[in-house]
Design a protein around this motif. Structure first.
Motif, mmCIF file in Angstrom:
data_model
loop_
_atom_site.group_PDB
_atom_site.id
_atom_site.type_symbol
_atom_site.label_atom_id
_atom_site.label_comp_id
_atom_site.label_asym_id
_atom_site.label_seq_id
_atom_site.Cartn_x
_atom_site.Cartn_y
_atom_site.Cartn_z
ATOM 1 N N SER A 402 0.806 -1.168 0.084
ATOM 2 C CA SER A 402 -0.028 -0.132 -0.150
ATOM 3 C C SER A 402 0.975 1.373 -0.117
ATOM 4 N N PRO A 403 0.371 2.312 -0.374
ATOM 5 C CA PRO A 403 1.046 3.500 -0.609
ATOM 6 C C PRO A 403 1.592 4.160 0.944
ATOM 7 N N TYR A 404 1.011 3.685 1.860
ATOM 8 C CA TYR A 404 1.565 3.989 3.171
ATOM 9 C C TYR A 404 3.216 3.663 3.160
ATOM 10 N N GLN A 405 3.480 2.651 2.690
ATOM 11 C CA GLN A 405 4.725 2.154 2.827
ATOM 12 C C GLN A 405 5.858 3.189 2.512
ATOM 13 N N PHE A 406 5.342 4.190 1.440
ATOM 14 C CA PHE A 406 6.413 5.181 0.918
ATOM 15 C C PHE A 406 6.098 6.470 1.573
ATOM 16 N N ARG A 407 5.512 6.416 2.849
ATOM 17 C CA ARG A 407 5.568 7.474 3.738
ATOM 18 C C ARG A 407 5.946 7.200 4.987
ATOM 19 N N LEU A 408 6.846 5.920 5.247
ATOM 20 C CA LEU A 408 7.501 5.677 6.325
ATOM 21 C C LEU A 408 8.909 6.495 6.587
ATOM 22 N N MET A 409 9.249 6.929 5.691
ATOM 23 C CA MET A 409 10.574 7.575 5.857
ATOM 24 C C MET A 409 10.800 8.558 4.416
ATOM 25 N N GLY A 410 11.665 9.375 4.532
ATOM 26 C CA GLY A 410 12.111 10.153 3.401
ATOM 27 C C GLY A 410 11.185 11.491 3.486
ATOM 28 N N PRO A 411 11.287 12.624 2.711
ATOM 29 C CA PRO A 411 10.459 13.537 2.553
ATOM 30 C C PRO A 411 8.955 13.344 2.333
ATOM 31 N N GLY A 412 8.131 14.127 3.056
ATOM 32 C CA GLY A 412 6.784 13.804 2.998
ATOM 33 C C GLY A 412 6.480 12.603 4.027
#
Length: 467
Positions: A402-412
């Protein structure tokens, strides 16, 4: 569209995906930054051209039109976000005799409701999602519905193993890892076997001509039952049309046709932009990671949405835009032109192998998302997660990507991403549990692991036995 590198994501960002609410949020931000004059919604773009001093500034002159008036403005960077479902593809020249046809024909984009087709005989050309949906809907009112398919398609149910949504069960990192790790003949065999789990496609006339190719499947829960009941029939390509009929490649004829609906997809074009910018070689789209023109002197233009991902479109475009914003802000740098062209050639070779000649915009969802995420530090670090947060790591690796995985770290980065991942199955089944009889059941990752590994283990045992 202007890119603001310091654009602040709200804490409850997922609640802002509604178009009007997001527009208002952008307006408020732009007003605070005194940038409101750069924000334009629902404006026709007439042209986008490099400024005379582009080699130094990387700026673009954008001519827009609204209410019959043209305006010109200079922008530091541009994102083109029109995607690839823009211009209806109506291939009338590909069907001999169509000019003689006395009935009506239209593109699927012009189809609105089934009432006008009540009691009519309808031919639907194209076995994609639109064609299948239209045929199924028409089959309840029309006298007869036939779908003409050139190459067939895998037809999937949205309801997958144990009643869970298809993409949450199938689009996982573990499934991607297994597919890439296994020999191609084993991976192809498993793929075809999985696609035939619901029903045997060859028995319904739906079997793709090249089954192992990872074409985007058609999702339609009713099409097989409509074929089984005889209200929808499947035929091969149309050889030619007469005044009232269609002659198919197998020699059969569909007589007295009232309507032809061309569900033949869309073309993409950028008439407001110099064609050589995006098609820099042999009139084919050449974009680094499907986003950046590799031969651009300054990386200040990005194309968003010109990929056909085997996953959700909005998270894909979101991650593309996040990377583009970092490049525009000069906090991320692109490789050299030659390196980008080499990457484009390599990726094109893989796409042709996996998806076929006609699917050059197709890309694997997880592989592509990880590539984009790695550029901005948003790709999940799975080994580190297993060391520091095993519960989350198991859900990230074996659960839905799910797209949450790419909100675990990094910008945003979003502080609620971890909890959203761990509770996503609860939200998935909540709408269906209007009559709760027991605790909600979640997929068992270990059980799925054993089940998916059973065939490779069996294959290895047979090989050791005979060799």
């Amino acid at each position: 569209m202007m890119c603001f590198p310091d654009f602040p994501y709200p804490d409850d960002f997922p609640n802002y995906m509604h178009h009007s609410k997001l527009q208002e949020y952008i307006r408020t931000f732009a007003q605070k930054k005194n940038l409101l004059r750069y924000i334009q919604f629902e404006t026709l773009v007439s042209s986008i051209k490099k400024c005379p001093n582009f080699l130094v500034t990387g700026q673009w002159e954008v001519v827009s039109e609204k209410d019959g008036k043209q305006e010109s403005a200079i922008f530091d960077a541009v994102m083109i976000c029109s995607g690839h479902h823009v211009y209806p593809n109506l291939p009338t020249d590909s069907f001999p005799g169509l000019h003689r046809f006395q009935g009506h024909y239209l593109h699927s984009r012009d189809y609105k409701d089934p009432e006008a087709f009540k009691g009519k005989r309808v031919l639907v050309i194209g076995l994609g999602n639109s064609g299948s949906d239209i045929a199924v809907e028409l089959s309840r009112l029309a006298a007869q519905v036939i779908i003409s398919s050139r190459s067939g398609s895998w037809v999937m149910s949205r309801v997958w193993d144990h009643g869970y949504p298809w993409d949450m069960v199938h689009v996982t990192r573990f499934a991607t890892f297994l597919r890439n790790a296994l020999p191609s003949f084993v991976s192809d065999w498993l793929y075809v076997k999985k696609m035939n789990t619901w029903f045997k496609h060859e028995n319904y006339g739906l079997m793709p001509l090249n089954g192992p190719l990872r074409k985007e499947p058609v999702f339609n829960d009713e099409l097989p039952s409509r074929i089984l009941c005889g209200t929808v029939s499947i035929k091969p390509s149309v050889k030619e049309f007469t005044e009232t009929s269609a002659v198919f490649e197998d020699g059969t004829v569909f007589e007295a046709i009232d309507y032809i609906i061309f569900a033949t997809g869309y073309d993409y074009a950028y008439p407001f932009l110099d064609d050589s910018i995006i098609k820099s070689r042999n009139n084919e789209v050449t974009l680094f990671k499907g986003i950046f023109p590799p031969k651009m002197e300054r990386p200040t233009l990005a194309v968003i949405g010109l990929v056909q991902s085997l996953g959700a479109a909005i998270p894909t475009a979101d991650l593309q835009a996040r990377w583009a914003a970092k490049v525009f802000a000069k906090s991320c740098t692109l490789p050299t032109t030659s390196e980008m062209m080499d990457d484009i050639d390599e990726k094109m070779g893989k796409k042709l192998k996996w998806f076929g000649q006609s699917q050059t915009l197709q890309t694997d969802y997880i592989t592509y998302m990880d590539e984009l995420g790695s550029f901005i530090g948003a790709k999940p670090n799975i080994p580190w997660l297993f060391l520091t947060d095993p519960q989350l790591a198991l859900e990230v690796f074996f659960g839905p990507c799910s797209p949450y995985q790419f909100r675990l770290m990094g910008p945003g980065k979003w502080d609620g991403a971890r909890n959203a991942i761990l509770t996503q199955w609860d939200r998935t089944v909540k709408p269906t549990r209007t009559r709760a009889v027991c605790e909600a059941q979640r997929p068992q990752h270990f059980h799925n692991l054993l089940k998916m590994l059973s065939f490779p283990v069996l294959l290895l045992a047979v090989w050791l036995t005979f060799y």
